[in-house]
Scaffold this motif. Structure first.
Motif, PDB file in Angstrom:
ATOM      1  N   GLU A   9       0.836  -1.202   0.000  1.00 53.93           N
ATOM      2  CA  GLU A   9       0.000   0.000   0.000  1.00 53.93           C
ATOM      3  C   GLU A   9       0.870   1.251   0.000  1.00 53.93           C
ATOM      4  O   GLU A   9       1.820   1.367   0.783  1.00 53.93           O
ATOM      5  N   ASN A 204       4.284 -16.609   0.910  1.00 57.39           N
ATOM      6  CA  ASN A 204       4.747 -15.255   1.248  1.00 57.39           C
ATOM      7  C   ASN A 204       5.116 -15.155   2.731  1.00 57.39           C
ATOM      8  O   ASN A 204       4.449 -15.717   3.576  1.00 57.39           O
ATOM      9  N   GLY A 206       8.807 -13.312   4.761  1.00 51.93           N
ATOM     10  CA  GLY A 206      10.193 -13.455   5.189  1.00 51.93           C
ATOM     11  C   GLY A 206      11.146 -13.983   4.134  1.00 51.93           C
ATOM     12  O   GLY A 206      12.274 -14.339   4.456  1.00 51.93           O
ATOM     13  N   ARG A 235       9.114  -6.873   1.552  1.00 49.84           N
ATOM     14  CA  ARG A 235      10.128  -6.000   2.146  1.00 49.84           C
ATOM     15  C   ARG A 235      11.501  -6.146   1.484  1.00 49.84           C
ATOM     16  O   ARG A 235      12.257  -5.176   1.413  1.00 49.84           O
TER      17      ARG A 235
END
Ligand code: FMN
Length: 291
Positions: A9, A204, A206, A235
């Protein structure tokens, strides 16, 4: 093996998605269907301009079949008005968002314990043939739901839909419950059971490198590995948009041209000139990513 760039987002605007070379799939951040149905300016975030080699998804949040119907109609109008956005591969239903507001209105992770409702929303989205449909799930709303293994009921429901409709193409599973913070360790313990369902899974949570993916696959019983369609990275891409190319180089030996931080920043700025993201994206990218 598909390598997806996660929905992020206020980060995953067109320029950011295009910057992530080598990602097989990418997503807009989560978009409220109530907004898309009621407000014309909400469509600015649907920035699906061409990206070569990347399948682009819109991620949506809703708990109402009527909104899905109205959204599909509006989407058709929007694409007619802006044919340059006609590069949407699929629509992903968010069944994972931990936001307390969303949970209060029965959306996001609040839907995890409602397999029939999720099934009906998916079926409503499948009442067209142009776009593929997928869902993004978590393991539960909280620890109790994880212990109750509510996710398995949802998997059973989704398995029925895959059998009947080949346009339902994937199920992304974020291996955490909605009360866990981003720094807690990932819970891979249920994965071997999840992959035994006949569902094309995108895993999904890590994952940063090729070695992480290799370890993950090796932890799964060989006979069930066929159900792993791909992985999703969030990330890691915010830190280094080249992570996809690096993974592909290891998987397939595809050539990889390393970009240093300055080159990445320069390329991002050039892309922004082509399709300028809203201010909130520029601010969030500046604050939360290493671009
Ligand atoms: C800044 C940020 C924004 C996110 N926005 C969304 C979103 O709009 N929709 C969604 O499903 N998940 C969202 N997520 C969760 C990611 O898609 C992903 O599931 C999570 O980061 C775990 O993957 P990772 O460990 O590879 O980062 C967001 C995560 C971050 C860090």
């Amino acid at each position: 093996m598909e390598i997806h760039l996660a929905p992020l987002e206020n980060v995953s605007c067109w320029a950011f998605r295009k910057l992530c070379k080598g990602a097989s799939d990418s997503y807009t951040g989560m978009l409220s269907l109530t907004n898309l149905v009621k407000r014309n300016n909400a469509w600015e975030k649907v920035d699906t301009f061409p990206i070569e080699g990347q399948k682009q998804w819109i991620q949506i949040a809703t708990s109402k079949e009527t909104e899905c119907f109205a959204f599909l109609k509006k989407l058709e109008e929007e694409i007619k008005k802006y044919p340059e956005k006609d590069n949407i591969y699929g629509i992903q239903l968010n069944v994972s968002c931990p936001s307390p507001y969303l949970i209060k209105i029965g959306q996001g992770a609040a839907l995890l314990k409602r397999p029939t409702k999720v099934g009906n929303l998916v079926k409503e989205l499948l009442k067209q043939e142009k776009y593929k449909v997928g869902v993004k799930l978590r393991l539960g709303l909280n620890e109790t739901e994880v212990k109750q293994r509510i996710i398995l009921n949802l998997f059973k429901e989704l398995e029925k839909i895959t059998k009947d409709n080949s346009n339902f193409t994937n199920v992304t599973i974020h291996l955490k419950h909605a009360k866990e913070s981003s720094s807690t360790d990932y819970n891979y313990s249920i994965l071997n059971e999840l992959v035994s369902y006949n569902l094309p899974l995108i895993i999904n949570g890590g994952i940063k490198t090729f070695e992480d993916i290799k370890r993950l696959i090796e932890s799964i019983a060989p006979e069930n590995r066929k159900n792993i369609k791909g992985v999703m990275l969030g990330r890691a891409a915010m830190k280094n948009p080249d992570c996809f190319s690096e993974i592909n180089r290891n998987f397939e030996g595809t050539p990889f041209v390393h970009r240093n931080k300055e080159e990445i920043k320069k390329e991002f700025n050039e892309l922004c000139k082509q399709h300028m993201p809203q201010e909130i994206f520029l601010k969030t990218i500046e604050e939360k990513t290493e671009i």
